[in-house]
Design a protein around this motif. Structure first.
Motif, PDB file in Angstrom:
ATOM      1  N   ARG A 146       0.841  -1.213   0.000  1.00 27.75           N
ATOM      2  CA  ARG A 146       0.000   0.000   0.000  1.00 27.75           C
ATOM      3  C   ARG A 146       0.867   1.250   0.000  1.00 27.75           C
ATOM      4  O   ARG A 146       0.557   2.228  -0.668  1.00 27.75           O
ATOM      5  CB  ARG A 146      -0.931  -0.006   1.213  1.00 27.75           C
ATOM      6  CG  ARG A 146      -2.113  -0.937   1.076  1.00 27.75           C
ATOM      7  CD  ARG A 146      -3.170  -0.660   2.144  1.00 27.75           C
ATOM      8  NE  ARG A 146      -2.628  -0.681   3.504  1.00 27.75           N
ATOM      9  CZ  ARG A 146      -2.563  -1.766   4.276  1.00 27.75           C
ATOM     10  NH1 ARG A 146      -2.988  -2.922   3.818  1.00 27.75           N
ATOM     11  NH2 ARG A 146      -2.074  -1.692   5.490  1.00 27.75           N
ATOM     12  N   GLU A 150       2.139   1.724  -3.473  1.00 25.84           N
ATOM     13  CA  GLU A 150       1.052   2.114  -4.382  1.00 25.84           C
ATOM     14  C   GLU A 150       0.740   3.599  -4.254  1.00 25.84           C
ATOM     15  O   GLU A 150       0.343   4.243  -5.230  1.00 25.84           O
ATOM     16  CB  GLU A 150      -0.207   1.301  -4.076  1.00 25.84           C
ATOM     17  CG  GLU A 150      -0.129  -0.108  -4.589  1.00 25.84           C
ATOM     18  CD  GLU A 150      -1.356  -0.929  -4.192  1.00 25.84           C
ATOM     19  OE1 GLU A 150      -2.209  -0.413  -3.437  1.00 25.84           O
ATOM     20  OE2 GLU A 150      -1.437  -2.069  -4.628  1.00 25.84           O
ATOM     21  N   GLY A 180       3.691   3.375  -7.758  1.00 27.21           N
ATOM     22  CA  GLY A 180       2.376   2.773  -7.881  1.00 27.21           C
ATOM     23  C   GLY A 180       1.450   3.450  -8.868  1.00 27.21           C
ATOM     24  O   GLY A 180       0.822   2.798  -9.696  1.00 27.21           O
TER      25      GLY A 180
END
Length: 69
Positions: free
Chosen positions: A59, A62, A68
């Motif tokens: 995450r 990203e 990301g």
């Protein structure tokens, strides 16, 4: 610190001093040359097994525009 001249074959002081250490390094420098650059071919993603990335790290990447988005 570019003084690579060597004035004696062996250090006069058996314990060594900075000057003898620099002389030893100057004599050994040609032996420490880095190897030729080795370029490995890229590995196919299908050959990469067993690599796990924690969800929190995924995450984080990203959300970084460089990786990301």
């Amino acid at each position: 610190m570019t003084n690579l001249k060597v004035h004696s074959a062996a250090p006069a002081d058996p314990e060594g001093d900075l000057a003898s250490l620099r002389g030893d390094c100057a004599r050994m420098a040609p032996h420490w040359a880095p190897p030729e650059k080795i370029v490995s071919p890229p590995v196919s993603p299908s050959r990469i097994h067993g690599v796990t990335v924690p969800a929190r790290s995924a995450r984080l990447l990203e959300d970084m525009p460089d990786y990301g988005n």
